[in-house]
Every structure is written in C-alpha cells, then in structure tokens.
Design a protein around this motif. Structure first.
Motif, PDB file in Angstrom:
ATOM      1  N   LYS A 190      20.859  55.960  29.783  1.00  0.00           N
ATOM      2  CA  LYS A 190      20.677  56.615  31.078  1.00  0.00           C
ATOM      3  C   LYS A 190      21.128  55.732  32.229  1.00  0.00           C
ATOM      4  O   LYS A 190      21.435  56.226  33.305  1.00  0.00           O
ATOM      5  N   THR A 191      21.110  54.433  31.992  1.00  0.00           N
ATOM      6  CA  THR A 191      21.514  53.471  33.014  1.00  0.00           C
ATOM      7  C   THR A 191      22.397  52.393  32.389  1.00  0.00           C
ATOM      8  O   THR A 191      22.122  51.926  31.295  1.00  0.00           O
ATOM      9  N   VAL A 192      23.458  52.053  33.070  1.00  0.00           N
ATOM     10  CA  VAL A 192      24.317  50.947  32.659  1.00  0.00           C
ATOM     11  C   VAL A 192      24.315  49.932  33.791  1.00  0.00           C
ATOM     12  O   VAL A 192      24.608  50.278  34.935  1.00  0.00           O
ATOM     13  N   SER A 193      23.963  48.689  33.475  1.00  0.00           N
ATOM     14  CA  SER A 193      23.879  47.679  34.528  1.00  0.00           C
ATOM     15  C   SER A 193      24.314  46.315  34.044  1.00  0.00           C
ATOM     16  O   SER A 193      24.307  46.034  32.842  1.00  0.00           O
ATOM     17  N   VAL A 194      24.706  45.485  34.969  1.00  0.00           N
ATOM     18  CA  VAL A 194      25.056  44.088  34.701  1.00  0.00           C
ATOM     19  C   VAL A 194      24.369  43.238  35.759  1.00  0.00           C
ATOM     20  O   VAL A 194      24.068  43.712  36.854  1.00  0.00           O
ATOM     21  N   GLU A 195      24.107  41.983  35.427  1.00  0.00           N
ATOM     22  CA  GLU A 195      23.444  41.114  36.390  1.00  0.00           C
ATOM     23  C   GLU A 195      23.853  39.670  36.185  1.00  0.00           C
ATOM     24  O   GLU A 195      24.422  39.303  35.152  1.00  0.00           O
ATOM     25  N   ASP A 196      23.581  38.873  37.183  1.00  0.00           N
ATOM     26  CA  ASP A 196      23.821  37.446  37.107  1.00  0.00           C
ATOM     27  C   ASP A 196      22.706  36.743  37.871  1.00  0.00           C
ATOM     28  O   ASP A 196      22.190  37.279  38.859  1.00  0.00           O
ATOM     29  N   SER A 197      22.303  35.569  37.405  1.00  0.00           N
ATOM     30  CA  SER A 197      21.234  34.812  38.059  1.00  0.00           C
ATOM     31  C   SER A 197      21.759  33.454  38.480  1.00  0.00           C
ATOM     32  O   SER A 197      22.734  32.945  37.918  1.00  0.00           O
ATOM     33  N   PHE A 198      21.096  32.856  39.469  1.00  0.00           N
ATOM     34  CA  PHE A 198      21.588  31.627  40.067  1.00  0.00           C
ATOM     35  C   PHE A 198      20.438  30.663  40.336  1.00  0.00           C
ATOM     36  O   PHE A 198      19.289  31.075  40.500  1.00  0.00           O
ATOM     37  N   ARG A 205      23.181  51.659  41.972  1.00  0.00           N
ATOM     38  CA  ARG A 205      22.004  50.922  42.436  1.00  0.00           C
ATOM     39  C   ARG A 205      22.311  49.434  42.489  1.00  0.00           C
ATOM     40  O   ARG A 205      22.962  48.891  41.593  1.00  0.00           O
ATOM     41  N   LEU A 206      21.857  48.792  43.572  1.00  0.00           N
ATOM     42  CA  LEU A 206      22.011  47.348  43.726  1.00  0.00           C
ATOM     43  C   LEU A 206      20.638  46.727  43.935  1.00  0.00           C
ATOM     44  O   LEU A 206      19.876  47.171  44.798  1.00  0.00           O
ATOM     45  N   ALA A 207      20.303  45.721  43.126  1.00  0.00           N
ATOM     46  CA  ALA A 207      19.021  45.018  43.253  1.00  0.00           C
ATOM     47  C   ALA A 207      19.296  43.541  43.503  1.00  0.00           C
ATOM     48  O   ALA A 207      20.140  42.936  42.836  1.00  0.00           O
ATOM     49  N   ILE A 208      18.591  42.986  44.492  1.00  0.00           N
ATOM     50  CA  ILE A 208      18.755  41.583  44.862  1.00  0.00           C
ATOM     51  C   ILE A 208      17.403  40.885  44.774  1.00  0.00           C
ATOM     52  O   ILE A 208      16.426  41.348  45.357  1.00  0.00           O
ATOM     53  N   ARG A 209      17.343  39.777  44.027  1.00  0.00           N
ATOM     54  CA  ARG A 209      16.142  38.943  44.014  1.00  0.00           C
ATOM     55  C   ARG A 209      16.423  37.692  44.832  1.00  0.00           C
ATOM     56  O   ARG A 209      17.389  36.980  44.575  1.00  0.00           O
ATOM     57  N   ASN A 269      21.735  42.376  40.478  1.00  0.00           N
ATOM     58  CA  ASN A 269      21.866  43.386  39.426  1.00  0.00           C
ATOM     59  C   ASN A 269      22.578  44.601  40.001  1.00  0.00           C
ATOM     60  O   ASN A 269      22.159  45.153  41.023  1.00  0.00           O
ATOM     61  N   LEU A 270      23.654  45.005  39.359  1.00  0.00           N
ATOM     62  CA  LEU A 270      24.425  46.178  39.789  1.00  0.00           C
ATOM     63  C   LEU A 270      24.434  47.185  38.646  1.00  0.00           C
ATOM     64  O   LEU A 270      24.810  46.845  37.520  1.00  0.00           O
ATOM     65  N   GLY A 271      24.030  48.404  38.925  1.00  0.00           N
ATOM     66  CA  GLY A 271      23.964  49.405  37.863  1.00  0.00           C
ATOM     67  C   GLY A 271      24.299  50.791  38.353  1.00  0.00           C
ATOM     68  O   GLY A 271      24.294  51.071  39.558  1.00  0.00           O
ATOM     69  N   VAL A 272      24.619  51.668  37.424  1.00  0.00           N
ATOM     70  CA  VAL A 272      24.885  53.071  37.726  1.00  0.00           C
ATOM     71  C   VAL A 272      24.017  53.940  36.825  1.00  0.00           C
ATOM     72  O   VAL A 272      23.658  53.541  35.715  1.00  0.00           O
TER      73      VAL A 272
END
Length: 621
Positions: free
Chosen positions: A381-389, A434-438, A503-506
């Motif tokens: 239902k959701t496809v997303s990719v993310e990266d942490s720093f 959708r864009l999520a920022i921590r 995190n960027l997802g659709v």
C-alpha cells in the motif's frame, strides 16, 4: 531501524469506585465476562502461524557470501549497528550499538553498510512468494496469507487443520517436528527472554510454579476444550514445519515459526526460542509472558502512545528505577477512565481514545481479535525510502534538498518492482506522496528523552504521469517538484535545521481498488458502513480491528448459519461493520463486504452535489 516498504497470578487492578472501569479493564475490548469467554472460545479454534526469518539481513549477506557465515557479522546504518548475526551476538554485539563501540568490543567484526534496502526487499519478496506458494498450493487456497514487515509473514491455516482433524490426530505424537518448543511443558521450557528492539528493554520471564498447566489463565475453556485446542495447534506445528522446510530448500533461508491462536500470540511464540525452531504457545499459558513483557511489545503501542500513557502509569504504579520499563501488568493496574483521559490529551488520539484504550487492554489480557486478511500476494500500500544522518551533519535546507535528491532514484526502482507484480500494471500508480523529516528539537534536549521530533506532510500528485513516463530524468523531476513543495511546508521558512532522518514515500495506489472500481455497482459493504453518529472520522485502527474481528466471526459460522437469508437494511448500523449481520451472510458475500469496506470508506464523507430545484427556472438570468 529497518522497516517494511512498510505474562502467573491474576492481574492486580485498582479498586476504583466505578465498577464499570474495573470490569472493562479486565475484559478489554469485549464488554462483559460472557463476551470475553465467547471471544476466547472463538480464538481457541484458530490456528495462526508466524514465520520469522532468522537474523534476516545478515542471512542475506551470508547467502551472497558464504564465507561470512561463521564470522562475526553486523549490518550498519551510518554510525550504528542495526543487527548482528548469532556469532557476533555471542561476543556481545547488540542492536543500536555504536560502530566504534562494536569494533572496540570485537576487532574482527565485519560491518556491512545496509542503508540501501533494495537487495533486502528483493530477498524478502522471494521468501514471501515461496511461503505463499507453499501455503496455498500444498495446503489449500482457502488459507489466508499476509506479509508483515520485511522479515516476517503470517498465515491462517485453520482451514487445513480443520479439514482432516480426526485423521491427522492419529499421527500427531509421532510426527511433531524434532525442533519443536512448547512453552511451559517443563522447567527448561518455562524460562524465556522477551526483548523490545527500539527501547532495548528485555525481560527474563520465569514460570516458577510447578505443573504443566501452572500459571495459566483459567478463563480459557475447560479441560476438554483445551485438549482440543492443543491437538489442533500441534497439527498446525507439523504443517508449519513442513512449510518452513520447503521455504528453506527453495530460498536457503533459515526461519523460526510461531504457532498459536492469534497473530499477536503467534508472533510472540516465534520469539521464545531461536533460531531454526518451531514454537507452540498455548493461549492459556501466555498470561505469564504477556503480563511481564515490555509494554512496547503490544501491537499498536508505539513511542507516542507510550508517551501519552506515562502519566497515568506513574500515578497507578510504584515508582521505578530509570533502567526499568513498563509492562502490560502495569497498564492493567490503571483504571480505564484514566487511560482514556491520558490518551485524549494528545490531539491525534482525541477521536479514538476509547477504542484505542479497549484494544490495548484486550491485548494486555492476551486477547487479540485481529484476523489474517489475505493480501493477494503482498501488493504494498505504501512504497518508501529513507536515509538517516549523524546529528549535526545536515544543518541547512540546502543540505536537506541534496540528501532528498539521492532518494528519488531509489524510490523509482521500488515502484518499478512493484509494477512488475501488480495484477494491472497500467494502474500501478500512486496518487499521494508523503515526506517525513526527523530533526533535533532544541526544546527537548534537556528533557531526558531522545531530543527528536518527526513531522510529515502528505499531498496528492500526478502519479500516473510518474509511472507512464520513461525518461528517468523527467520522472525524478516529477518527484522533486512534489517533494520540495512538501519540504517547504514542513520547514515553513526555517533556515536553521538539524535533520537526522528523511523518509520519502508514495501511497494510495490505483490498483488496490480494482475489484470495486470495475464493478461499477454499489458494493454490498456500503449497506454496513456506519455513520458513527454523524462523525465520519472512523479511525483506521478501530475499523481495521473491527473488520478483522468480523472475519473471525464469519469463519466460525456453521453450515446452518450460512443458510440464513438477509435483506440489506436501509438504516446504517453502529460504527464499523456489524459482526452479527456479517455472520448471517454466506462466506463469499461476507468476504466481499470486508474487501470492499476500505474502498467505500474513502468516499463516505464526500458531499453530494445538490440537484437544481424547480425554482431555478423562475430566476432571472
């Protein structure tokens, strides 16, 4: 850290003045003792298996490079260790340990960077496809199969267990898998460790009383009913072992399988003994484990929920040390009204605090009515990719944009892979992004907690053009335009930032609603969707729980119930789907109700266009 593309004696409850509070706390989701027993009897007929891939990410690397199998190996993301193989764990390497600390502890440790999850997703899909194939083809297409996170999957094999129950019973004792672990059978099998990865909390739980049925929940049926449940779960264990051996032969992956009466207990069972094991957890023996395990292990109870519950937990339990963690027993000590009050203080919980409270209390009592809904082959239902720093490494908007740009290509590759397994590739396009920022929140740096705050924004976008376009640069441009708009809304003019994860997802894929859209007719489920007293904001967690509970009730019907005729009512029933109405429907129609509910729920709150009245003919132009 890795994500999917997506407990002895009776619990001590406060003697509150409100008797209803105490009763509801004990019972949880179901409102009375008789209903409580009915749900337990219903669950005792279920056979759920949870297959967990042993040390999945390390196994992926070991299969690619067999020379790593006997060496201490860890998978890292940036500056931390996210998982390690069993060789490394024996040497003290733990999850969430810093890389430097890990190397200092074990100089021979091999660390492989695992920020890009693409190869792990491929391996995960391979194992799931084989698992689904074995369950469906070898044991019956009626069995429901569902993928969980990247390294886990579930199956409801009640159908195949019930099908030949009497004939299979002859061979149960002789055919139990050699690596079968049954919790509570003897002294050695009554000590287990239950951990929670995110917080690092770990509980060593010991069933100190003697006897095979000690520390049990007496409400789980009589001796005859328990014996029947035990026999069924042992048959399920035989089948589960056959499934995991076939998965191993096809994929090379070693797995552990948990067998019980609900997804929650089956998942808990698979953690009791690892690796390469088949574990059975009888529901009446789960009480000791559940009461004493970390509260965060309860499905649906994350960090935000725990944070909201902290005040009422402190008010109704003895003071604890900083190293201690909250358990399910602690939450059961809190009156229901206090839990609801604590949950309602958070804006996002206000509309669903009562439902959420009852679900949590039920699960802390070992009752989980969520069933396995077949996912049709795990079309995500959701496809997303993310990266942490590392904290302090991305401190400007420009830096965020640069890191965000590295995610576009990864997301497109995952979307193309999803399109390849879609039943209708032409409609395998998302409608929302959708864009999520921590980021580090300065206000929380001295709070004693992790000083991070995650914010997200979602909006619709032209996903069809994204998937129809063949030029990679143009596809990335479509993603970039939408993502930067969301980024601007998130930062709202801020220039000084300290971002630690992106995190960027659709989501909202068109091919998830094929059956309902193709029919062109009003689905049966529309007759059962409730207005919730005029409030259209029925919560996803509540409706999902009710939906799956209804499936359990449907599957419990006998042939005589299936013959009951039902005429659709015009007046909408209470919130969700009425289980008693569904129970009177034939299985195929009831399944259609469940499958189409989510689609029609989306349009439930839509405003209808007003039809022009006759007065328009008398108005001057």
């Amino acid at each position: 850290m890795f994500g999917s593309d997506c407990s002895s004696s009776s619990c001590s409850l406060d003697d509150d003045d409100d008797d209803n509070d105490t009763r509801c706390t004990k019972v949880g989701l179901v409102g009375s003792t008789s209903q409580h027993g009915a749900v337990q009897n219903l669950l005792s007929n279920k056979c759920i298996i949870h297959l967990d891939i042993d040390c999945f990410y390390c196994q992926c690397e070991e299969i690619l490079d067999p020379t790593l199998a006997d060496k201490p190996l860890a998978i890292g993301q940036k500056h931390i260790i996210v998982t390690a193989n069993y060789v490394a764990r024996k040497l003290g390497i733990k999850k969430l340990m810093g890389r430097r600390d890990a190397i200092k502890l074990c100089p021979t440790l091999t660390i492989i960077e695992g920020s890009d999850l693409e190869k792990y997703r491929k391996a995960s899909q391979q194992v799931y496809s084989e698992f689904r194939n074995v369950v469906k083809k070898d044991f019956g297409k009626e069995n429901a199969v569902k993928k969980g996170s990247m390294d886990e999957m579930f199956a409801d094999i009640t159908f195949v267990v019930e099908k030949d129950f009497k004939s299979r019973m002859i061979y149960v004792e002789a055919r139990l898998p050699p690596k079968t672990f049954i919790y509570g059978e003897d002294v050695n099998s009554s000590v287990v460790r239950i951990s929670e990865d995110q917080s690092g909390a770990e509980a060593t739980i010991t069933n100190t009383a003697s006897g095979r049925y000690s520390e049990s929940d007496d409400t789980w049926g009589n001796v005859h009913e328990r014996k029947k449940c035990m026999d069924k779960l042992q048959i399920a264990a035989i089948i589960a072992n056959q499934i995991r051996e076939k998965v191993r032969s096809k994929t090379q992956f070693s797995t552990t399988v948990g067998v019980s009466v609900s997804p929650m207990l089956a998942k808990l069972a698979s953690d009791l003994k690892k690796p390469d094991s088949c574990n059975i957890l009888y529901p009446w023996r789960a009480k000791t484990i559940i009461l004493n395990m970390p509260l965060r292990r309860v499905p649906g109870l994350g960090s935000r929920t725990l944070s909201s519950l902290s005040s009422c937990l402190l008010n109704h339990n003895e003071k604890r040390t900083e190293e201690a963690f909250w358990t399910c027993r602690d939450l059961l000590n809190v009156p229901r009204h206090a839990i609801i009050s604590s949950l309602s203080e958070r804006e996002s919980f206000k509309q669903k605090c009562e439902q959420q409270c009852d679900v949590l209390l039920s699960r802390c009592n070992g009752i989980d009515t969520i069933g396995i809904v077949d996912d049709g082959g795990c079309l995500t239902k959701t496809v997303s990719v993310e990266d942490s720093f590392i904290r302090g490494s991305v401190t400007s908007v420009g830096g965020v944009k640069q890191k965000l740009g590295l995610l576009y290509g990864r997301l497109l590759r995952l979307l193309d892979q999803r399109k390849d397994i879609s039943p209708d590739p032409n409609r395998s396009f998302p409608k929302s992004i959708r864009l999520a920022i921590r980021a580090v929140d300065p206000k929380m740096e001295n709070s004693g907690r992790r000083p991070f705050r995650t914010q997200s924004k979602q909006d619709s976008f032209n996903g069809r053009s994204l998937m129809d376009e063949r030029d990679t640069a143009k596809r990335e441009s479509i993603l970039k335009t939408s993502a930067l708009t969301l980024l601007e809304a998130l930062f709202d003019g801020k220039s000084d930032v300290n971002v630690t994860k992106i995190n960027l997802g659709v989501t909202s894929f068109a091919d998830l609603y094929l059956d309902s859209e193709k029919s062109g007719q009003k689905a049966v489920s529309s007759y059962f969707l409730a207005s919730n007293g005029g409030d259209s904001s029925v919560t996803s967690s509540s409706s999902s729980s009710q939906k799956r509970c209804s499936i359990d009730l449907i599957q419990a019907n006998n042939e005589s119930q299936k013959k009951i005729k039902f005429s659709p009512v015009r007046k909408l029933p209470p919130p969700g789907i009425d289980p008693t109405v569904l129970a009177s429907l034939p299985i195929d129609i009831a399944n259609e109700v469940i499958e189409n509910q989510a689609f029609h729920q989306r349009y439930k709150g839509a405003k209808k266009k007003k039809t022009p009245g006759i007065e328009r003919f008398f108005k001057k132009k």
